[in-house]
Design a protein around this motif. Sequence first.
Motif, PDB file in Angstrom:
ATOM      1  N   GLU A 249       0.835  -1.199   0.000  1.00  0.00           N
ATOM      2  CA  GLU A 249       0.000   0.000   0.000  1.00  0.00           C
ATOM      3  C   GLU A 249       0.871   1.251   0.000  1.00  0.00           C
ATOM      4  O   GLU A 249       1.772   1.391   0.816  1.00  0.00           O
ATOM      5  CB  GLU A 249      -0.897  -0.013   1.227  1.00  0.00           C
ATOM      6  CG  GLU A 249      -1.851   1.153   1.301  1.00  0.00           C
ATOM      7  CD  GLU A 249      -2.800   1.031   2.469  1.00  0.00           C
ATOM      8  OE1 GLU A 249      -2.455   1.518   3.558  1.00  0.00           O
ATOM      9  OE2 GLU A 249      -3.878   0.428   2.295  1.00  0.00           O
ATOM     10  N   TRP A 250       0.573   2.150  -0.921  1.00  0.00           N
ATOM     11  CA  TRP A 250       1.251   3.446  -0.991  1.00  0.00           C
ATOM     12  C   TRP A 250       0.251   4.522  -0.618  1.00  0.00           C
ATOM     13  O   TRP A 250      -0.859   4.554  -1.152  1.00  0.00           O
ATOM     14  CB  TRP A 250       1.767   3.692  -2.412  1.00  0.00           C
ATOM     15  CG  TRP A 250       2.956   2.854  -2.757  1.00  0.00           C
ATOM     16  CD1 TRP A 250       2.963   1.537  -3.103  1.00  0.00           C
ATOM     17  CD2 TRP A 250       4.308   3.288  -2.783  1.00  0.00           C
ATOM     18  NE1 TRP A 250       4.241   1.133  -3.341  1.00  0.00           N
ATOM     19  CE2 TRP A 250       5.088   2.186  -3.155  1.00  0.00           C
ATOM     20  CE3 TRP A 250       4.927   4.504  -2.531  1.00  0.00           C
ATOM     21  CZ2 TRP A 250       6.467   2.258  -3.285  1.00  0.00           C
ATOM     22  CZ3 TRP A 250       6.306   4.586  -2.657  1.00  0.00           C
ATOM     23  CH2 TRP A 250       7.065   3.472  -3.031  1.00  0.00           C
ATOM     24  N   VAL A 251       0.629   5.403   0.282  1.00  0.00           N
ATOM     25  CA  VAL A 251      -0.212   6.507   0.728  1.00  0.00           C
ATOM     26  C   VAL A 251       0.468   7.800   0.319  1.00  0.00           C
ATOM     27  O   VAL A 251       1.660   7.980   0.575  1.00  0.00           O
ATOM     28  CB  VAL A 251      -0.401   6.482   2.264  1.00  0.00           C
ATOM     29  CG1 VAL A 251      -1.301   7.630   2.707  1.00  0.00           C
ATOM     30  CG2 VAL A 251      -0.956   5.142   2.714  1.00  0.00           C
ATOM     31  N   PHE A 252      -0.295   8.680  -0.338  1.00  0.00           N
ATOM     32  CA  PHE A 252       0.265   9.956  -0.781  1.00  0.00           C
ATOM     33  C   PHE A 252      -0.857  10.980  -0.888  1.00  0.00           C
ATOM     34  O   PHE A 252      -2.034  10.634  -0.814  1.00  0.00           O
ATOM     35  CB  PHE A 252       1.027   9.798  -2.107  1.00  0.00           C
ATOM     36  CG  PHE A 252       0.217   9.213  -3.228  1.00  0.00           C
ATOM     37  CD1 PHE A 252      -0.454  10.035  -4.118  1.00  0.00           C
ATOM     38  CD2 PHE A 252       0.121   7.839  -3.387  1.00  0.00           C
ATOM     39  CE1 PHE A 252      -1.196   9.500  -5.143  1.00  0.00           C
ATOM     40  CE2 PHE A 252      -0.619   7.296  -4.413  1.00  0.00           C
ATOM     41  CZ  PHE A 252      -1.282   8.127  -5.297  1.00  0.00           C
ATOM     42  N   PRO A 253      -0.513  12.257  -1.055  1.00  0.00           N
ATOM     43  CA  PRO A 253      -1.541  13.311  -1.057  1.00  0.00           C
ATOM     44  C   PRO A 253      -2.549  13.172  -2.207  1.00  0.00           C
ATOM     45  O   PRO A 253      -2.169  12.915  -3.349  1.00  0.00           O
ATOM     46  CB  PRO A 253      -0.737  14.601  -1.206  1.00  0.00           C
ATOM     47  CG  PRO A 253       0.626  14.263  -0.741  1.00  0.00           C
ATOM     48  CD  PRO A 253       0.838  12.814  -1.103  1.00  0.00           C
ATOM     49  N   ARG A 254      -3.803  13.357  -1.872  1.00  0.00           N
ATOM     50  CA  ARG A 254      -4.856  13.352  -2.896  1.00  0.00           C
ATOM     51  C   ARG A 254      -4.602  14.459  -3.911  1.00  0.00           C
ATOM     52  O   ARG A 254      -4.826  14.279  -5.112  1.00  0.00           O
ATOM     53  CB  ARG A 254      -6.222  13.524  -2.212  1.00  0.00           C
ATOM     54  CG  ARG A 254      -7.378  13.586  -3.174  1.00  0.00           C
ATOM     55  CD  ARG A 254      -8.731  13.454  -2.534  1.00  0.00           C
ATOM     56  NE  ARG A 254      -8.980  14.347  -1.428  1.00  0.00           N
ATOM     57  CZ  ARG A 254     -10.179  14.532  -0.880  1.00  0.00           C
ATOM     58  NH1 ARG A 254     -11.230  13.879  -1.328  1.00  0.00           N
ATOM     59  NH2 ARG A 254     -10.333  15.361   0.128  1.00  0.00           N
ATOM     60  N   ALA A 255      -4.078  15.596  -3.452  1.00  0.00           N
ATOM     61  CA  ALA A 255      -3.775  16.714  -4.354  1.00  0.00           C
ATOM     62  C   ALA A 255      -2.714  16.328  -5.384  1.00  0.00           C
ATOM     63  O   ALA A 255      -2.743  16.815  -6.517  1.00  0.00           O
ATOM     64  CB  ALA A 255      -3.314  17.930  -3.545  1.00  0.00           C
ATOM     65  N   LEU A 256      -1.792  15.452  -5.022  1.00  0.00           N
ATOM     66  CA  LEU A 256      -0.770  15.001  -5.973  1.00  0.00           C
ATOM     67  C   LEU A 256      -1.420  14.200  -7.097  1.00  0.00           C
ATOM     68  O   LEU A 256      -1.095  14.387  -8.272  1.00  0.00           O
ATOM     69  CB  LEU A 256       0.296  14.166  -5.261  1.00  0.00           C
ATOM     70  CG  LEU A 256       1.330  13.492  -6.159  1.00  0.00           C
ATOM     71  CD1 LEU A 256       2.134  14.515  -6.956  1.00  0.00           C
ATOM     72  CD2 LEU A 256       2.253  12.611  -5.326  1.00  0.00           C
ATOM     73  N   LEU A 257      -2.357  13.321  -6.742  1.00  0.00           N
ATOM     74  CA  LEU A 257      -3.053  12.551  -7.771  1.00  0.00           C
ATOM     75  C   LEU A 257      -3.833  13.475  -8.692  1.00  0.00           C
ATOM     76  O   LEU A 257      -3.773  13.342  -9.914  1.00  0.00           O
ATOM     77  CB  LEU A 257      -3.979  11.517  -7.125  1.00  0.00           C
ATOM     78  CG  LEU A 257      -4.769  10.625  -8.078  1.00  0.00           C
ATOM     79  CD1 LEU A 257      -3.853   9.866  -9.025  1.00  0.00           C
ATOM     80  CD2 LEU A 257      -5.646   9.661  -7.293  1.00  0.00           C
ATOM     81  N   GLU A 258      -4.533  14.446  -8.120  1.00  0.00           N
ATOM     82  CA  GLU A 258      -5.300  15.397  -8.940  1.00  0.00           C
ATOM     83  C   GLU A 258      -4.385  16.174  -9.885  1.00  0.00           C
ATOM     84  O   GLU A 258      -4.663  16.295 -11.079  1.00  0.00           O
ATOM     85  CB  GLU A 258      -6.051  16.373  -8.040  1.00  0.00           C
ATOM     86  CG  GLU A 258      -7.177  15.718  -7.281  1.00  0.00           C
ATOM     87  CD  GLU A 258      -7.779  16.629  -6.230  1.00  0.00           C
ATOM     88  OE1 GLU A 258      -9.020  16.649  -6.158  1.00  0.00           O
ATOM     89  OE2 GLU A 258      -7.045  17.301  -5.495  1.00  0.00           O
ATOM     90  N   ALA A 259      -3.304  16.704  -9.362  1.00  0.00           N
ATOM     91  CA  ALA A 259      -2.380  17.509 -10.172  1.00  0.00           C
ATOM     92  C   ALA A 259      -1.716  16.665 -11.249  1.00  0.00           C
ATOM     93  O   ALA A 259      -1.528  17.117 -12.381  1.00  0.00           O
ATOM     94  CB  ALA A 259      -1.331  18.159  -9.279  1.00  0.00           C
ATOM     95  N   GLY A 260      -1.368  15.423 -10.905  1.00  0.00           N
ATOM     96  CA  GLY A 260      -0.679  14.558 -11.853  1.00  0.00           C
ATOM     97  C   GLY A 260      -1.515  14.146 -13.050  1.00  0.00           C
ATOM     98  O   GLY A 260      -0.976  13.712 -14.063  1.00  0.00           O
ATOM     99  N   LEU A 261      -2.828  14.300 -12.962  1.00  0.00           N
ATOM    100  CA  LEU A 261      -3.678  14.007 -14.118  1.00  0.00           C
ATOM    101  C   LEU A 261      -3.661  15.145 -15.129  1.00  0.00           C
ATOM    102  O   LEU A 261      -4.087  14.981 -16.272  1.00  0.00           O
ATOM    103  CB  LEU A 261      -5.112  13.715 -13.664  1.00  0.00           C
ATOM    104  CG  LEU A 261      -5.277  12.501 -12.749  1.00  0.00           C
ATOM    105  CD1 LEU A 261      -6.747  12.300 -12.408  1.00  0.00           C
ATOM    106  CD2 LEU A 261      -4.679  11.247 -13.357  1.00  0.00           C
ATOM    107  N   GLN A 262      -3.164  16.311 -14.700  1.00  0.00           N
ATOM    108  CA  GLN A 262      -3.108  17.489 -15.565  1.00  0.00           C
ATOM    109  C   GLN A 262      -1.706  17.764 -16.110  1.00  0.00           C
ATOM    110  O   GLN A 262      -1.551  18.221 -17.232  1.00  0.00           O
ATOM    111  CB  GLN A 262      -3.589  18.725 -14.796  1.00  0.00           C
ATOM    112  CG  GLN A 262      -4.970  18.594 -14.188  1.00  0.00           C
ATOM    113  CD  GLN A 262      -6.032  18.298 -15.221  1.00  0.00           C
ATOM    114  OE1 GLN A 262      -6.070  18.929 -16.269  1.00  0.00           O
ATOM    115  NE2 GLN A 262      -6.887  17.326 -14.949  1.00  0.00           N
TER     116      GLN A 262
END
Length: 132
Positions: free
Chosen positions: A68-81
């Motif tokens: 399991e990897w835990v990281f900021p939700r904002a990173l996932l959002e930004a990385g899609l852009q």
Amino acid sequence: MSATAENPAAATATATVPLVEERVRARVITDEPLYRAIPVVLRFVPAEPLAVRIVFPADLSPEGTDNEWVFPRALLEAGLQAPSGTGDVRIWPCGRVQAVVEFHSPEGVAVVQFDIAGLRRFLRRTYAPATR
């Protein structure tokens, strides 16, 4: 004073979102010409509203346990852009329909490709109010 006592509206918003899990297929990218498709679980735990989790199956782990990897939700959002991240998790769009997530650990680097639609659907669900 706790953060919820200071901002009760934020506590209510977080409390209305139940545990969110989304099962998606991902592709492990290697030097070989064919990729390996794997089942992955995307998870959001309301008690940790700033984080998301990506859980890989136990058969990919040398220990035989879920990874399991835990990281900021904002990173996932930004990385899609646009390319995002400088630490253990880096994310960037790959064309219009896919995204790449790169995981860095002392054992090496894993590169995994996801369909953006599944990641966006998961993110939307993390913000949706409870329907129960």
